[in-house]
Write a protein that holds these residues in place. Structure first.
Motif, PDB file in Angstrom:
ATOM      1  N   GLY A 168       3.480   3.068  15.280  1.00  0.00           N
ATOM      2  CA  GLY A 168       3.465   1.716  15.825  1.00  0.00           C
ATOM      3  C   GLY A 168       2.071   1.133  15.891  1.00  0.00           C
ATOM      4  O   GLY A 168       1.885  -0.082  15.747  1.00  0.00           O
ATOM      5  N   CYS A 169       1.076   1.992  16.100  1.00  0.00           N
ATOM      6  CA  CYS A 169      -0.308   1.518  16.115  1.00  0.00           C
ATOM      7  C   CYS A 169      -0.925   1.488  14.720  1.00  0.00           C
ATOM      8  O   CYS A 169      -1.607   0.531  14.354  1.00  0.00           O
ATOM      9  N   MET A 170      -0.669   2.536  13.927  1.00  0.00           N
ATOM     10  CA  MET A 170      -1.387   2.693  12.661  1.00  0.00           C
ATOM     11  C   MET A 170      -0.909   1.734  11.580  1.00  0.00           C
ATOM     12  O   MET A 170      -1.731   1.154  10.852  1.00  0.00           O
ATOM     13  N   VAL A 171       0.421   1.576  11.433  1.00  0.00           N
ATOM     14  CA  VAL A 171       0.930   0.745  10.337  1.00  0.00           C
ATOM     15  C   VAL A 171       0.450  -0.699  10.443  1.00  0.00           C
ATOM     16  O   VAL A 171      -0.132  -1.241   9.480  1.00  0.00           O
ATOM     17  N   PRO A 172       0.644  -1.385  11.577  1.00  0.00           N
ATOM     18  CA  PRO A 172       0.138  -2.762  11.651  1.00  0.00           C
ATOM     19  C   PRO A 172      -1.381  -2.841  11.598  1.00  0.00           C
ATOM     20  O   PRO A 172      -1.937  -3.820  11.108  1.00  0.00           O
ATOM     21  N   LEU A 173      -2.072  -1.783  12.078  1.00  0.00           N
ATOM     22  CA  LEU A 173      -3.533  -1.780  12.014  1.00  0.00           C
ATOM     23  C   LEU A 173      -4.008  -1.757  10.561  1.00  0.00           C
ATOM     24  O   LEU A 173      -4.916  -2.518  10.176  1.00  0.00           O
ATOM     25  N   VAL A 174      -3.379  -0.906   9.746  1.00  0.00           N
ATOM     26  CA  VAL A 174      -3.753  -0.832   8.326  1.00  0.00           C
ATOM     27  C   VAL A 174      -3.437  -2.149   7.620  1.00  0.00           C
ATOM     28  O   VAL A 174      -4.260  -2.685   6.870  1.00  0.00           O
ATOM     29  N   ALA A 176      -3.078  -5.152   8.952  1.00  0.00           N
ATOM     30  CA  ALA A 176      -3.951  -6.221   9.448  1.00  0.00           C
ATOM     31  C   ALA A 176      -5.358  -6.090   8.883  1.00  0.00           C
ATOM     32  O   ALA A 176      -6.005  -7.103   8.564  1.00  0.00           O
ATOM     33  N   THR A 177      -5.833  -4.850   8.748  1.00  0.00           N
ATOM     34  CA  THR A 177      -7.172  -4.630   8.197  1.00  0.00           C
ATOM     35  C   THR A 177      -7.246  -5.071   6.737  1.00  0.00           C
ATOM     36  O   THR A 177      -8.201  -5.738   6.319  1.00  0.00           O
ATOM     37  N   ILE A 178      -6.241  -4.700   5.946  1.00  0.00           N
ATOM     38  CA  ILE A 178      -6.203  -5.102   4.534  1.00  0.00           C
ATOM     39  C   ILE A 178      -6.105  -6.619   4.408  1.00  0.00           C
ATOM     40  O   ILE A 178      -6.796  -7.249   3.592  1.00  0.00           O
ATOM     41  N   TYR A 179      -5.248  -7.237   5.245  1.00  0.00           N
ATOM     42  CA  TYR A 179      -5.080  -8.690   5.205  1.00  0.00           C
ATOM     43  C   TYR A 179      -6.393  -9.395   5.549  1.00  0.00           C
ATOM     44  O   TYR A 179      -6.786 -10.362   4.886  1.00  0.00           O
ATOM     45  N   GLU A 180      -7.056  -8.904   6.584  1.00  0.00           N
ATOM     46  CA  GLU A 180      -8.309  -9.533   7.000  1.00  0.00           C
ATOM     47  C   GLU A 180      -9.381  -9.364   5.916  1.00  0.00           C
ATOM     48  O   GLU A 180     -10.198 -10.270   5.689  1.00  0.00           O
ATOM     49  N   TRP A 181      -9.369  -8.217   5.233  1.00  0.00           N
ATOM     50  CA  TRP A 181     -10.338  -7.978   4.170  1.00  0.00           C
ATOM     51  C   TRP A 181     -10.091  -8.891   2.971  1.00  0.00           C
ATOM     52  O   TRP A 181     -11.020  -9.393   2.361  1.00  0.00           O
ATOM     53  N   LEU A 182      -8.790  -9.141   2.669  1.00  0.00           N
ATOM     54  CA  LEU A 182      -8.451  -9.971   1.522  1.00  0.00           C
ATOM     55  C   LEU A 182      -8.577 -11.463   1.819  1.00  0.00           C
ATOM     56  O   LEU A 182      -9.038 -12.236   0.979  1.00  0.00           O
ATOM     57  N   ARG A 183      -8.144 -11.874   3.011  1.00  0.00           N
ATOM     58  CA  ARG A 183      -8.063 -13.303   3.326  1.00  0.00           C
ATOM     59  C   ARG A 183      -9.131 -13.777   4.301  1.00  0.00           C
ATOM     60  O   ARG A 183      -9.248 -14.973   4.551  1.00  0.00           O
ATOM     61  N   ASN A 184      -9.858 -12.839   4.903  1.00  0.00           N
ATOM     62  CA  ASN A 184     -10.856 -13.179   5.914  1.00  0.00           C
ATOM     63  C   ASN A 184     -10.233 -13.932   7.093  1.00  0.00           C
ATOM     64  O   ASN A 184     -10.837 -14.842   7.665  1.00  0.00           O
ATOM     65  N   LYS A 185      -8.997 -13.565   7.424  1.00  0.00           N
ATOM     66  CA  LYS A 185      -8.272 -14.137   8.550  1.00  0.00           C
ATOM     67  C   LYS A 185      -7.616 -13.011   9.349  1.00  0.00           C
ATOM     68  O   LYS A 185      -7.248 -11.981   8.787  1.00  0.00           O
ATOM     69  N   THR A 186      -7.460 -13.251  10.648  1.00  0.00           N
ATOM     70  CA  THR A 186      -6.811 -12.260  11.508  1.00  0.00           C
ATOM     71  C   THR A 186      -5.301 -12.417  11.423  1.00  0.00           C
ATOM     72  O   THR A 186      -4.776 -13.517  11.626  1.00  0.00           O
ATOM     73  N   LEU A 187      -4.605 -11.334  11.098  1.00  0.00           N
ATOM     74  CA  LEU A 187      -3.152 -11.376  10.990  1.00  0.00           C
ATOM     75  C   LEU A 187      -2.483 -11.064  12.324  1.00  0.00           C
ATOM     76  O   LEU A 187      -1.527 -11.724  12.715  1.00  0.00           O
ATOM     77  N   ILE A 188      -2.979 -10.070  13.018  1.00  0.00           N
ATOM     78  CA  ILE A 188      -2.362  -9.635  14.272  1.00  0.00           C
ATOM     79  C   ILE A 188      -3.454  -9.100  15.181  1.00  0.00           C
ATOM     80  O   ILE A 188      -4.419  -8.484  14.718  1.00  0.00           O
ATOM     81  N   GLY A 189      -3.334  -9.358  16.477  1.00  0.00           N
ATOM     82  CA  GLY A 189      -4.366  -8.960  17.426  1.00  0.00           C
ATOM     83  C   GLY A 189      -4.264  -7.501  17.830  1.00  0.00           C
ATOM     84  O   GLY A 189      -3.233  -6.845  17.633  1.00  0.00           O
ATOM     85  N   GLY A 190      -5.349  -7.003  18.417  1.00  0.00           N
ATOM     86  CA  GLY A 190      -5.357  -5.614  18.864  1.00  0.00           C
ATOM     87  C   GLY A 190      -4.326  -5.333  19.944  1.00  0.00           C
ATOM     88  O   GLY A 190      -3.736  -4.251  19.996  1.00  0.00           O
ATOM     89  N   GLY A 191      -4.085  -6.315  20.808  1.00  0.00           N
ATOM     90  CA  GLY A 191      -3.076  -6.134  21.853  1.00  0.00           C
ATOM     91  C   GLY A 191      -1.682  -5.971  21.280  1.00  0.00           C
ATOM     92  O   GLY A 191      -0.884  -5.171  21.780  1.00  0.00           O
ATOM     93  N   ASP A 192      -1.380  -6.715  20.217  1.00  0.00           N
ATOM     94  CA  ASP A 192      -0.075  -6.605  19.568  1.00  0.00           C
ATOM     95  C   ASP A 192       0.103  -5.225  18.930  1.00  0.00           C
ATOM     96  O   ASP A 192       1.196  -4.651  18.951  1.00  0.00           O
ATOM     97  N   ILE A 193      -0.971  -4.704  18.345  1.00  0.00           N
ATOM     98  CA  ILE A 193      -0.923  -3.378  17.722  1.00  0.00           C
ATOM     99  C   ILE A 193      -0.624  -2.315  18.772  1.00  0.00           C
ATOM    100  O   ILE A 193       0.232  -1.447  18.581  1.00  0.00           O
ATOM    101  N   LYS A 194      -1.316  -2.389  19.899  1.00  0.00           N
ATOM    102  CA  LYS A 194      -1.075  -1.417  20.975  1.00  0.00           C
ATOM    103  C   LYS A 194       0.315  -1.608  21.581  1.00  0.00           C
ATOM    104  O   LYS A 194       0.957  -0.622  21.983  1.00  0.00           O
ATOM    105  N   LEU A 195       0.787  -2.854  21.639  1.00  0.00           N
ATOM    106  CA  LEU A 195       2.135  -3.110  22.158  1.00  0.00           C
ATOM    107  C   LEU A 195       3.195  -2.442  21.285  1.00  0.00           C
ATOM    108  O   LEU A 195       4.146  -1.846  21.796  1.00  0.00           O
ATOM    109  N   LEU A 196       3.046  -2.523  19.973  1.00  0.00           N
ATOM    110  CA  LEU A 196       4.005  -1.872  19.091  1.00  0.00           C
ATOM    111  C   LEU A 196       3.946  -0.357  19.253  1.00  0.00           C
ATOM    112  O   LEU A 196       4.970   0.333  19.145  1.00  0.00           O
ATOM    113  N   GLY A 197       2.757   0.167  19.530  1.00  0.00           N
ATOM    114  CA  GLY A 197       2.654   1.596  19.831  1.00  0.00           C
ATOM    115  C   GLY A 197       3.418   1.955  21.096  1.00  0.00           C
ATOM    116  O   GLY A 197       4.089   2.992  21.162  1.00  0.00           O
ATOM    117  N   MET A 198       3.341   1.094  22.117  1.00  0.00           N
ATOM    118  CA  MET A 198       4.100   1.323  23.346  1.00  0.00           C
ATOM    119  C   MET A 198       5.597   1.289  23.076  1.00  0.00           C
ATOM    120  O   MET A 198       6.361   2.122  23.588  1.00  0.00           O
TER     121      MET A 198
END
Length: 255
Positions: A168-174, A176-198
């Protein structure tokens, strides 16, 4: 026959108690939603509720879930200013949740487990809607609670819960990181990533794909609607994750 005796011997009384429990829990959630993001003490601060407008103490008779709001017509008794509709809505939503859970699970550990889970989701969703942020303390507590419960209950089991929390934490983190690297935009926040882990800690890893699908689909629909009416503000994703979780767990599935 005595009416009270009749109620005690029927299934109405336990359901009614679960509804009252939900209303009271919803009232407490409103305290958490108001105080936690501001760093105020939830348990050890002032035990008295105060009007956010005039800051006068609210008496117990004006603090009865939903009923007081209706009797006061949504206004503070002291200053007459409007009380946010959030308060009765959170109380009603939590009452519906606890009543539904008790109807399906009865007085079992799963009733209390899912009550805690959905209370956390509701608090996170409302805070994210109000402030655009998700408190770390809530999701970290949720991860610990989900993992602890997975050891004590057969479903989802601690291995599935641990995998769910990690994925739940790793998949959206990866992603989001790839998206931000390609588009220079934030796809999902850190709180959302931790929420999916919860969420994964409570339900295991298997439903995460469906949860992400429902959440992204609903988020896209709302984003398109907002763009259509001329609103381009960034939408908080926490509420969509909460709704996606509910749909995944409780929407009817074909066998």
């Amino acid at each position: 026959m005595n009416i009270l005796h009749s109620l005690q011997n029927s299934s109405i009384a336990p359901l009614l108690l679960s509804t009252i429990f939900g209303l009271v829990l919803g009232s407490f959630l409103n305290v958490v939603i108001l105080r936690l993001p501001g760093g105020w003490q939830v348990f050890f601060g002032s035990m008295f509720s105060r009007c956010p407008q005039c800051e006068r103490r609210i008496g117990w008779y004006d603090n009865i879930p939903v009923l007081s709001y209706l009797l006061l017509r949504g206004c503070c008794r002291s200053c007459g200013k409007r009380i946010s509709l959030q308060y009765p809505l959170v109380e009603l939503i939590m009452a519906v949740i606890t009543t539904w859970l008790f109807h399906n699970y009865g007085p079992t550990p799963y009733f209390f487990l899912y009550t805690l889970f959905f209370a956390l989701l509701l608090a996170v969703a409302v805070i994210d809607l109000r402030l655009g942020t998700i408190p770390d303390s809530l999701v970290i507590f949720g991860c610990l609670a989900g993992m602890t419960a997975s050891v004590l209950t057969p479903f989802p089991g601690w291995i599935n819960a641990l995998i769910g929390m990690i994925l739940g934490c790793m998949v959206p983190l990866v992603v989001a990181t790839i998206y931000e690297w390609l588009r220079n935009k934030t796809l999902i926040g850190g709180g959302d990533i931790k929420l999916l882990g919860m969420i994964g800690a409570f339900v295991g890893w298997q439903p995460l794909g469906s949860i992400l699908f429902y959440s992204a689909f609903l988020g896209l629909l709302v984003a398109v609607g907002c763009r259509f009416i001329g609103k381009s503000d960034r939408l908080p994703f926490g509420p969509f994750l909460a709704i996606g979780t509910v749909l995944t767990l409780f929407a009817p599935h074909s066998s």
